[in-house]
Design an enzyme around this catalytic site. Sequence first.
Site, mmCIF file in Angstrom:
data_model
loop_
_atom_site.group_PDB
_atom_site.id
_atom_site.type_symbol
_atom_site.label_atom_id
_atom_site.label_comp_id
_atom_site.label_asym_id
_atom_site.label_seq_id
_atom_site.Cartn_x
_atom_site.Cartn_y
_atom_site.Cartn_z
ATOM 1 N N HIS A 74 0.829 83.426 46.776
ATOM 2 C CA HIS A 74 1.707 84.029 45.755
ATOM 3 C C HIS A 74 1.016 84.182 44.410
ATOM 4 O O HIS A 74 1.515 84.888 43.537
ATOM 5 C CB HIS A 74 2.955 83.164 45.576
ATOM 6 C CG HIS A 74 3.607 82.798 46.867
ATOM 7 N ND1 HIS A 74 3.428 81.579 47.482
ATOM 8 C CD2 HIS A 74 4.416 83.521 47.678
ATOM 9 C CE1 HIS A 74 4.093 81.553 48.614
ATOM 10 N NE2 HIS A 74 4.700 82.722 48.769
ATOM 11 N N CYS A 96 -3.050 86.597 47.442
ATOM 12 C CA CYS A 96 -3.213 87.865 48.157
ATOM 13 C C CYS A 96 -3.844 88.898 47.214
ATOM 14 O O CYS A 96 -3.403 89.034 46.061
ATOM 15 C CB CYS A 96 -1.851 88.371 48.641
ATOM 16 S SG CYS A 96 -2.003 89.996 49.423
ATOM 17 N N HIS A 124 10.755 82.938 41.350
ATOM 18 C CA HIS A 124 9.920 83.032 42.560
ATOM 19 C C HIS A 124 8.474 82.763 42.132
ATOM 20 O O HIS A 124 8.035 83.244 41.076
ATOM 21 C CB HIS A 124 10.055 84.424 43.183
ATOM 22 C CG HIS A 124 9.334 84.533 44.503
ATOM 23 N ND1 HIS A 124 7.966 84.729 44.583
ATOM 24 C CD2 HIS A 124 9.773 84.442 45.779
ATOM 25 C CE1 HIS A 124 7.611 84.766 45.862
ATOM 26 N NE2 HIS A 124 8.688 84.589 46.604
ATOM 27 N N GLU A 126 5.647 83.974 42.949
ATOM 28 C CA GLU A 126 4.824 85.151 42.643
ATOM 29 C C GLU A 126 5.151 85.685 41.253
ATOM 30 O O GLU A 126 4.252 86.056 40.483
ATOM 31 C CB GLU A 126 5.036 86.253 43.698
ATOM 32 C CG GLU A 126 4.158 87.467 43.407
ATOM 33 C CD GLU A 126 4.486 88.668 44.283
ATOM 34 O OE1 GLU A 126 4.778 88.485 45.478
ATOM 35 O OE2 GLU A 126 4.444 89.794 43.754
ATOM 36 N N SER A 266 5.451 86.181 56.750
ATOM 37 C CA SER A 266 4.850 84.841 56.829
ATOM 38 C C SER A 266 5.252 84.106 58.112
ATOM 39 O O SER A 266 4.931 82.921 58.269
ATOM 40 C CB SER A 266 5.264 84.016 55.599
ATOM 41 O OG SER A 266 6.658 84.114 55.379
HETATM 42 FE FE1 SF4 Z 1 0.075 90.266 50.364
HETATM 43 FE FE2 SF4 Z 1 1.513 89.852 52.551
HETATM 44 FE FE3 SF4 Z 1 2.551 89.265 50.154
HETATM 45 FE FE4 SF4 Z 1 2.198 91.793 50.937
HETATM 46 S S1 SF4 Z 1 3.593 90.295 51.861
HETATM 47 S S2 SF4 Z 1 1.648 90.946 48.933
HETATM 48 S S3 SF4 Z 1 0.255 91.691 52.089
HETATM 49 S S4 SF4 Z 1 0.793 88.282 51.142
#
Ligand code: SF4
Length: 308
Positions: A74, A96, A124, A126, A266
């Site tokens: 994240h 990612c 969250h 991220e 995931s």
């Molecule tokens: Fe990366 Fe997967 Fe998240 Fe998309 S869902 S941003 S590919 S980790």
Amino acid sequence: MEIFLANPRGFCAGVKRAIAVVNQALEKYGAPVYVLHEIVHNTHVVGSLADKGAVFVESLEDIPSGSVTIFSAHGVAKAVEDRAGELGLHTIDATCPLVSRVHRRVARLNKIDYDVLIIGHKHHPEVEGTYGRAHGKVHVLSSPEDIEQLDIVDPGKVGYVTQTTLSMDDAGRLIDQLKQKYPKIDIPDRTDICYATQNRQSAVRELAKKVDLFLVVGSKNSSNSNRLREVASNLGVRAYLIDTADEIDPAWLQSTQKIGITAGASAPEILVAKVVARLRGLGAARILEMEGTKESTRFALPVLPDFA
Ligand code: SF4
């Protein structure tokens, strides 16, 4: 009863990479290897890695100095990276690459003195990481009300990014609202909602036309899995998010003929196989794999350093 398996489903390239980073770190450095937050939001994945010696923590302060520490897929705020350095941790970044791309855009917008608008779910990981990449004016927007209340000093100097795992429909509505309020808003070259999120949502949208029950395999804290359940539900299909096959309630199958199954980005395929096996035991006779967008995205692994 028939089962229809959505495609694509399950692991995305960013999740595969993050899990591989932890496995390689365990091989190279030996256990324990510390991971800040769940490496990806899946109970099964986290449990499997913990069994091999990964230790998941919510605070850097819980990690002994000198330990190998992995940042989750994240992403993290710049301040977290800095703090890890102060604590003497040996860090490896499993963010990612598609999240890192959003981080770079935030930095670019701030550099030209733009207000950055992050469309996403407050709290969250991220979004917290992306917020923490800003070094200027930054706002998190989760709802139409947030946009209504937003007050930007210079409406000509504003740009937006989004969380990568949002609902395409919900994000589209918020972006339209932003464009109306700020006609000069700086728009990303391509959507920040990642290919995996888009493809899995599109597959559910297609399959929802055929089925009368949808099961989404994924953990409760998985943003993209929750969005998949919502996509099906918004199309009028009964939809449940389940972590494991055990969570299937046989009552859901009464007067059900066609069951759609997908898995969040995931969620490993083994869990889908167990769901299918349980449904077979409950009377499903036929299993069909749906056609879907072929995915070829792969991310290279980072080279793991030799920490002194
Ligand atoms: Fe990366 Fe997967 Fe998240 Fe998309 S869902 S941003 S590919 S980790």
